[in-house]
Design a protein around this motif. Structure first.
Motif, PDB file in Angstrom:
ATOM      1  N   LEU B  29      -4.747 135.797  34.457  1.00 52.69           N
ATOM      2  CA  LEU B  29      -4.100 137.035  33.987  1.00 52.69           C
ATOM      3  C   LEU B  29      -5.148 138.140  33.884  1.00 52.69           C
ATOM      4  CD1 LEU B  29      -1.852 135.650  31.120  1.00 52.69           C
ATOM      5  CD2 LEU B  29      -1.113 136.406  33.376  1.00 52.69           C
ATOM      6  N   ASN B  30      -4.716 139.375  34.043  1.00 53.45           N
ATOM      7  CA  ASN B  30      -5.626 140.505  33.899  1.00 53.45           C
ATOM      8  C   ASN B  30      -5.950 140.723  32.428  1.00 53.45           C
ATOM      9  OD1 ASN B  30      -5.711 141.124  36.657  1.00 53.45           O
ATOM     10  ND2 ASN B  30      -3.771 142.227  36.502  1.00 53.45           N
ATOM     11  N   ALA B  31      -7.068 141.397  32.183  1.00 50.71           N
ATOM     12  CA  ALA B  31      -7.490 141.666  30.808  1.00 50.71           C
ATOM     13  C   ALA B  31      -6.383 142.431  30.072  1.00 50.71           C
ATOM     14  CB  ALA B  31      -8.780 142.467  30.807  1.00 50.71           C
ATOM     15  N   GLY B  32      -6.062 141.986  28.856  1.00 47.21           N
ATOM     16  CA  GLY B  32      -5.041 142.662  28.061  1.00 47.21           C
ATOM     17  C   GLY B  32      -3.664 142.040  28.209  1.00 47.21           C
ATOM     18  N   ASP B  33      -3.465 141.192  29.225  1.00 44.52           N
ATOM     19  CA  ASP B  33      -2.161 140.558  29.411  1.00 44.52           C
ATOM     20  C   ASP B  33      -2.098 139.251  28.629  1.00 44.52           C
ATOM     21  OD1 ASP B  33      -1.529 142.615  31.043  1.00 44.52           O
ATOM     22  OD2 ASP B  33      -1.898 141.537  32.916  1.00 44.52           O
ATOM     23  N   ARG B  34      -0.908 138.925  28.128  1.00 46.25           N
ATOM     24  CA  ARG B  34      -0.722 137.722  27.325  1.00 46.25           C
ATOM     25  C   ARG B  34       0.448 136.908  27.869  1.00 46.25           C
ATOM     26  NH1 ARG B  34      -0.272 141.945  22.886  1.00 46.25           N
ATOM     27  NH2 ARG B  34      -0.233 143.055  24.853  1.00 46.25           N
ATOM     28  N   VAL B  35       0.399 135.614  27.582  1.00 45.51           N
ATOM     29  CA  VAL B  35       1.492 134.744  28.026  1.00 45.51           C
ATOM     30  C   VAL B  35       2.054 134.017  26.809  1.00 45.51           C
ATOM     31  CG1 VAL B  35      -0.115 132.874  28.636  1.00 45.51           C
ATOM     32  CG2 VAL B  35       2.163 132.918  29.649  1.00 45.51           C
ATOM     33  N   ALA B  36       3.359 133.826  26.810  1.00 45.92           N
ATOM     34  CA  ALA B  36       4.010 133.126  25.696  1.00 45.92           C
ATOM     35  C   ALA B  36       3.746 131.622  25.810  1.00 45.92           C
ATOM     36  CB  ALA B  36       5.506 133.406  25.713  1.00 45.92           C
ATOM     37  N   PHE B  37       3.706 130.976  24.649  1.00 47.82           N
ATOM     38  CA  PHE B  37       3.400 129.544  24.581  1.00 47.82           C
ATOM     39  C   PHE B  37       4.247 128.701  25.545  1.00 47.82           C
ATOM     40  CE2 PHE B  37       3.616 125.297  22.915  1.00 47.82           C
ATOM     41  CZ  PHE B  37       2.336 125.016  22.452  1.00 47.82           C
ATOM     42  N   PRO B  38       5.584 128.845  25.531  1.00 49.42           N
ATOM     43  CA  PRO B  38       6.389 127.969  26.415  1.00 49.42           C
ATOM     44  C   PRO B  38       6.080 128.147  27.894  1.00 49.42           C
ATOM     45  CG  PRO B  38       7.802 129.197  24.888  1.00 49.42           C
ATOM     46  CD  PRO B  38       6.435 129.785  24.769  1.00 49.42           C
ATOM     47  N   ARG B  39       5.773 129.381  28.279  1.00 51.96           N
ATOM     48  CA  ARG B  39       5.474 129.633  29.693  1.00 51.96           C
ATOM     49  C   ARG B  39       4.165 128.950  30.088  1.00 51.96           C
ATOM     50  NH1 ARG B  39       6.187 134.213  33.687  1.00 51.96           N
ATOM     51  NH2 ARG B  39       5.914 132.948  35.544  1.00 51.96           N
ATOM     52  N   LEU B  40       3.163 129.027  29.205  1.00 46.77           N
ATOM     53  CA  LEU B  40       1.890 128.367  29.492  1.00 46.77           C
ATOM     54  C   LEU B  40       2.074 126.852  29.518  1.00 46.77           C
ATOM     55  CD1 LEU B  40      -1.185 128.629  29.908  1.00 46.77           C
ATOM     56  CD2 LEU B  40      -1.434 128.370  27.443  1.00 46.77           C
ATOM     57  N   GLN B  41       2.898 126.377  28.573  1.00 47.45           N
ATOM     58  CA  GLN B  41       3.153 124.943  28.493  1.00 47.45           C
ATOM     59  C   GLN B  41       3.776 124.418  29.783  1.00 47.45           C
ATOM     60  OE1 GLN B  41       6.082 123.833  25.582  1.00 47.45           O
ATOM     61  NE2 GLN B  41       6.082 121.791  26.488  1.00 47.45           N
ATOM     62  N   GLN B  42       4.737 125.184  30.288  1.00 50.33           N
ATOM     63  CA  GLN B  42       5.410 124.820  31.527  1.00 50.33           C
ATOM     64  C   GLN B  42       4.405 124.802  32.691  1.00 50.33           C
ATOM     65  OE1 GLN B  42       8.088 127.881  32.663  1.00 50.33           O
ATOM     66  NE2 GLN B  42       9.266 126.609  34.060  1.00 50.33           N
ATOM     67  N   LEU B  43       3.484 125.766  32.657  1.00 54.11           N
ATOM     68  CA  LEU B  43       2.524 125.901  33.749  1.00 54.11           C
ATOM     69  C   LEU B  43       1.528 124.743  33.773  1.00 54.11           C
ATOM     70  CD1 LEU B  43       1.462 127.754  36.027  1.00 54.11           C
ATOM     71  CD2 LEU B  43      -0.055 128.744  34.335  1.00 54.11           C
ATOM     72  N   VAL B  44       0.983 124.398  32.599  1.00 57.73           N
ATOM     73  CA  VAL B  44      -0.047 123.357  32.585  1.00 57.73           C
ATOM     74  C   VAL B  44       0.541 121.958  32.425  1.00 57.73           C
ATOM     75  CG1 VAL B  44      -1.892 124.870  31.774  1.00 57.73           C
ATOM     76  CG2 VAL B  44      -0.475 123.678  30.114  1.00 57.73           C
ATOM     77  N   GLY B  45       1.853 121.890  32.114  1.00 52.87           N
ATOM     78  CA  GLY B  45       2.523 120.596  32.047  1.00 52.87           C
ATOM     79  C   GLY B  45       2.004 119.691  30.939  1.00 52.87           C
ATOM     80  N   MET B  46       1.888 120.230  29.722  1.00 53.92           N
ATOM     81  CA  MET B  46       1.464 119.412  28.586  1.00 53.92           C
ATOM     82  C   MET B  46       2.578 119.423  27.544  1.00 53.92           C
ATOM     83  SD  MET B  46      -2.400 120.802  28.028  1.00 53.92           S
ATOM     84  CE  MET B  46      -3.466 121.076  29.429  1.00 53.92           C
ATOM     85  N   THR B  47       2.540 118.439  26.613  1.00 55.96           N
ATOM     86  CA  THR B  47       3.498 118.469  25.508  1.00 55.96           C
ATOM     87  C   THR B  47       3.087 119.590  24.552  1.00 55.96           C
ATOM     88  OG1 THR B  47       2.199 116.961  24.163  1.00 55.96           O
ATOM     89  CG2 THR B  47       3.795 115.964  25.670  1.00 55.96           C
ATOM     90  N   PRO B  48       4.053 120.118  23.770  1.00 54.23           N
ATOM     91  CA  PRO B  48       3.701 121.202  22.849  1.00 54.23           C
ATOM     92  C   PRO B  48       2.578 120.808  21.890  1.00 54.23           C
ATOM     93  CG  PRO B  48       6.083 120.976  22.993  1.00 54.23           C
ATOM     94  CD  PRO B  48       5.494 119.846  23.777  1.00 54.23           C
ATOM     95  N   GLY B  49       2.645 119.555  21.365  1.00 55.56           N
ATOM     96  CA  GLY B  49       1.624 119.112  20.421  1.00 55.56           C
ATOM     97  C   GLY B  49       0.241 119.071  21.045  1.00 55.56           C
ATOM     98  N   ASN B  50       0.202 118.524  22.264  1.00 53.34           N
ATOM     99  CA  ASN B  50      -1.037 118.422  23.011  1.00 53.34           C
ATOM    100  C   ASN B  50      -1.642 119.796  23.271  1.00 53.34           C
ATOM    101  OD1 ASN B  50      -2.957 117.007  24.402  1.00 53.34           O
ATOM    102  ND2 ASN B  50      -1.437 115.838  25.588  1.00 53.34           N
ATOM    103  N   LEU B  51      -0.782 120.703  23.732  1.00 54.01           N
ATOM    104  CA  LEU B  51      -1.257 122.055  24.057  1.00 54.01           C
ATOM    105  C   LEU B  51      -1.767 122.745  22.797  1.00 54.01           C
ATOM    106  CD1 LEU B  51      -1.626 124.345  26.047  1.00 54.01           C
ATOM    107  CD2 LEU B  51       0.773 124.953  25.746  1.00 54.01           C
ATOM    108  N   SER B  52      -1.032 122.585  21.674  1.00 53.44           N
ATOM    109  CA  SER B  52      -1.454 123.205  20.410  1.00 53.44           C
ATOM    110  C   SER B  52      -2.845 122.730  20.006  1.00 53.44           C
ATOM    111  CB  SER B  52      -0.476 122.860  19.286  1.00 53.44           C
ATOM    112  OG  SER B  52       0.768 123.408  19.556  1.00 53.44           O
ATOM    113  N   THR B  53      -3.067 121.411  20.130  1.00 54.22           N
ATOM    114  CA  THR B  53      -4.363 120.848  19.736  1.00 54.22           C
ATOM    115  C   THR B  53      -5.493 121.472  20.559  1.00 54.22           C
ATOM    116  OG1 THR B  53      -3.162 118.814  19.367  1.00 54.22           O
ATOM    117  CG2 THR B  53      -5.557 118.673  19.327  1.00 54.22           C
ATOM    118  N   HIS B  54      -5.279 121.519  21.857  1.00 51.72           N
ATOM    119  CA  HIS B  54      -6.320 122.074  22.720  1.00 51.72           C
ATOM    120  C   HIS B  54      -6.518 123.563  22.451  1.00 51.72           C
ATOM    121  CE1 HIS B  54      -7.142 118.486  24.869  1.00 51.72           C
ATOM    122  NE2 HIS B  54      -5.910 118.358  25.340  1.00 51.72           N
ATOM    123  N   LEU B  55      -5.415 124.263  22.208  1.00 54.21           N
ATOM    124  CA  LEU B  55      -5.519 125.701  21.947  1.00 54.21           C
ATOM    125  C   LEU B  55      -6.301 125.966  20.662  1.00 54.21           C
ATOM    126  CD1 LEU B  55      -1.985 127.013  22.963  1.00 54.21           C
ATOM    127  CD2 LEU B  55      -4.171 127.616  24.008  1.00 54.21           C
TER     128      LEU B  55
END
Lengths: 224, 121
Positions: B29-55
């Motif tokens: 993403l370009n500087a200043g742009d943000r992505v919502a949690f579910p969209r990132l989750q869908q992209l990287v293919g992780m469970t919500p809990g897993n993604l939260s831990t890493h984040l």
């Protein structure tokens, strides 16, 4: 940490990595590259299917107009209108679906720019239609109407491709825009029905060519 | 850490594959742009809990900015990579390149084998 220190007495002279990664560096670099491509594809999408769809719509739609006008009225002209309207509607629907899907869950300066660019299309196209209608009301002959409507829409599309090329720093898009405005301008010199042949082959052909040129750049990452 | 390590250390925060993939995805993403949690989750293919831990780990390291907001009364988490995170990814990629080059047979090394260059590791 099971870090193997570089052995100075190693007869081969090879430097052992101090922190051997679980995956080899080459593998990690491949992973980074694949993830980057996948993310770029998901976030920014690919313009290829949309360009191809519009290319087909222009080529077949104006091709149909040319056929109905050129070959002694074996086919009524409204058939061509239906062909162009249906293909145009399909291409519009695909453009809208792609825009909505891509924008979901994104926020910031770039999505705003993309949204403004997207809305430029219906705004400019509708304004062009109003402009053409206004001229029609002044009583233009049928052949001039036909030249005006077809060329003006392609001209607007060309200008917006030029703008897209500037906004997104895309040379192919810019070239497509430049080509399209030239074709639109030149088509009025061909007269009716020659203008339809020009718009079909050069206008639609330009779109199809741009889609073909951009295709390799947006191919999905291997293995993903 | 010695002053002249023969090879770069790999950043342990993004050396973990899932975190590396998260940072790479956000860095597209370009500087200043943000992505919502579910969209990132869908992209990287992780469970919500897993993604939260890493984040959380990435946020602690200052690599990822987490912004909680409300949109029509629904909480939305917006994620972006920080400048530190972008630089860390750049360094990491550079280090991988160096490791890769070091792994290949070098015809004429710049430094002749110095006596024990990295004792303090």
């Amino acid at each position: 940490m099971p870090a193997s220190t570089g052995d100075p007495a190693d007869p081969t002279g090879a430097v052992a990595s101090p922190t051997s990664p679980p995956a080899s560096p080459a593998e990690s670099l491949r992973l980074i590259d694949a993830q980057r491509k996948q993310a770029a594809r998901a976030f920014f999408g690919t313009p290829v299917p949309i360009l191809a769809l519009w290319g087909v719509a222009w080529t077949l739609g104006f091709g149909a107009y040319y056929v109905t006008a050129a070959d002694g009225h074996h086919l009524p002209a409204w058939v061509a209108g239906v062909v162009l309207a249906l293909l145009g509607a399909a291409a519009t629907a695909a453009s809208v679906v792609q825009f909505v899907r891509q924008r979901r869950g994104l926020r910031g300066p770039s999505p705003s720019v993309a949204a403004r660019y997207f809305w430029s299309w219906p705004i400019a196209t509708l304004a062009m239609a109003v402009f053409d209608l206004g001229l029609d009301r002044q009583g233009l002959p049928g052949s001039v109407q036909s030249l005006l409507w077809s060329a003006s829409f392609l001209f607007v599309a060309g200008l917006l491709y030029l703008a897209g090329g500037v906004l997104f720093g895309d040379t192919v898009m810019f070239a497509l825009g430049a080509w399209t405005v030239v074709v639109a301008g030149a088509s009025t010199f061909a007269g009716v029905p020659g203008n339809f042949a020009v718009l079909s082959l050069a206008g639609g052909g330009g779109l199809l060519l741009a889609a073909a040129v951009l295709r390799p750049r947006f191919r999905p990452a291997r293995g993903a | 850490m010695t002053a002249h390590d023969p090879l770069p250390e790999l950043d342990p925060v993004i050396h973990a594959q899932p975190r590396l993939r998260i940072v790479v995805a956000l860095a597209t993403l370009n500087a200043g742009d943000r992505v919502a949690f579910p969209r990132l989750q869908q992209l990287v293919g992780m469970t919500p809990g897993n993604l939260s831990t890493h984040l959380r780990k990435l946020e602690e390291a200052g690599y990822v900015a987490v912004e909680k907001a409300f949109r029509r009364r629904t909480p939305v988490t917006w994620l972006s990579v920080t400048r530190t995170g972008r630089r860390a990814l750049e360094d990491y990629t550079w280090s991988l390149g160096r490791l890769l080059n070091a792994a290949e047979p070098q015809p004429a090394p710049q430094n002749p084998p110095a006596p024990a260059p990295s004792e303090a590791s």
